[in-house]
Design a protein around this motif. Structure first.
Motif, PDB file in Angstrom:
ATOM      1  N   ARG A 111       7.928   4.873   0.860  1.00 18.56           N
ATOM      2  CA  ARG A 111       6.257   3.922   1.406  1.00 18.56           C
ATOM      3  C   ARG A 111       5.351   4.801   1.754  1.00 18.56           C
ATOM      4  NH1 ARG A 111       2.304   2.875   2.051  1.00 18.56           N
ATOM      5  NH2 ARG A 111       1.191   1.432   3.095  1.00 18.56           N
ATOM      6  N   ASN A 119       4.863   4.219  -4.355  1.00 17.21           N
ATOM      7  CA  ASN A 119       4.754   4.074  -2.917  1.00 17.21           C
ATOM      8  C   ASN A 119       3.935   2.463  -3.432  1.00 17.21           C
ATOM      9  OD1 ASN A 119       1.995   3.144  -1.727  1.00 17.21           O
ATOM     10  ND2 ASN A 119       2.782   5.039  -0.165  1.00 17.21           N
ATOM     11  N   THR A 123       5.536  -0.571  -0.623  1.00 18.36           N
ATOM     12  CA  THR A 123       5.044  -1.678  -0.140  1.00 18.36           C
ATOM     13  C   THR A 123       4.754  -2.687  -0.371  1.00 18.36           C
ATOM     14  OG1 THR A 123       2.859   0.328  -0.482  1.00 18.36           O
ATOM     15  CG2 THR A 123       2.014  -1.750   0.768  1.00 18.36           C
TER      16      THR A 123
END
Length: 306
Positions: A111, A119, A123
């Motif tokens: 994250r 990422n 998420t």
């Protein structure tokens, strides 16, 4: 001058705060005790009318049930079944803590990483899995699982993939007569791949051009594996050797092979991490690591341990 002392009138019991508090607590205690007695008496009467025994005799009685997994899948008494349940609870709890810690660490690092793909995956996982109440997920996944067709005896057979209310079944590899000859090709491919990767790495150090040693290694192993899939019969003259190897493997305790595989995975991940650190070392001897690099290192280490 005279001082008149007046004696304060004594508070009646029905207005004394201390007495009222104690009386209320005693009343609640007696009411709760009476309710429990009534419930227990009613339950015992119903047990007796239904011919249901009440007590701890079930600990010694045979259960007549099978447990899917555990230290004893066919317990001969209730106490044994209770022990199996306790052990299974600890197994699930401890493994859940370990897996949750590893997953949470990876998701947390992912994250915060600058890598766009990692990422976004982290998420999505956090927003969908972590931020939705567990009870809602239980209902959702249960309903989704029940929406799949029932598993019947007619479904038993050979297939690549099968979805049912019992879960997902995939095709799996089982060693057969050609497994060990094929493994000769695979091992040869690994050795050849390491040699080619070393040559490519040396070429990169000498010329400064990208050597793509990992790609060459994977490609070489894959090539030998594919060729061996079709060409393994040419090693038929070594069949006695392969039969001896297969007999030796079959005679080993079942725990030996998982231990060997686990040690190999740990050694491989350790070697990869060491080489990765070496590749990030500057001429002055210092290492320069980005957050993506740390993610790769941690992921490799945890993968090797798992």
């Amino acid at each position: 001058m005279t001082v008149e002392v007046r004696q304060q009138a004594k508070t009646p019991l029905w207005r004394n705060a201390m007495v009222l508090k104690w009386a209320a607590q005693i009343f609640v205690l007696l009411a709760a005790t009476g309710l429990l007695v009534v419930l227990a008496t009613t339950a015992l009467d119903n047990f007796e009318k239904s011919d249901i025994s009440f007590g701890f005799g079930w600990l010694a009685d045979p259960t007549g049930v099978l447990i899917r997994e555990g230290i004893d899948t066919a317990p001969n008494s209730g106490a044994r079944a209770l022990l199996v349940g306790i052990v299974n609870t600890f197994r699930v709890g401890i493994s859940g803590i370990i897996v949750a810690t590893i997953l949470g660490t990876l998701i947390g690092i992912g994250r915060l990483t600058a890598n766009w793909i990692i990422n976004k995956i982290a998420t999505v996982y956090i927003e969908i899995i972590r931020n939705i109440p567990l009870l809602v997920q239980i209902f959702f996944w249960s309903a989704l699982g029940l929406s799949f067709p029932l598993l019947t005896p007619d479904d038993v057979g050979t297939y690549w993939f099968k979805a049912s209310n019992k879960g997902f079944a995939f095709a799996w590899i089982f060693p057969d007569g050609g497994f060990w000859p094929w493994m000769v090709f695979v091992v040869t491919g690994i050795l050849a791949g390491r040699w080619i990767a070393a040559r490519r790495k040396k070429h990169q150090e000498e010329t400064g051009q990208a050597g793509h040693s990992v790609r060459f290694f994977i490609g070489t192993v894959a090539l030998f594996a594919v060729v061996g899939w079709f060409a393994w019969p040419v090693l038929g003259f070594l069949q006695p050797v392969f039969e001896a190897i297969e007999s030796a493997v079959d005679s080993m305790p079942a725990i030996i092979i998982p231990i060997v595989i686990a040690l190999a995975a740990i050694v491989a991940s350790g070697a990869w991490i060491r080489n990765f650190f070496e590749s990030r070392r500057t001429p002055a001897g210092f290492g320069k690591m980005t957050d993506d690099d740390w993610f790769r290192v941690i992921f490799a280490g945890i993968s090797g341990i798992v």
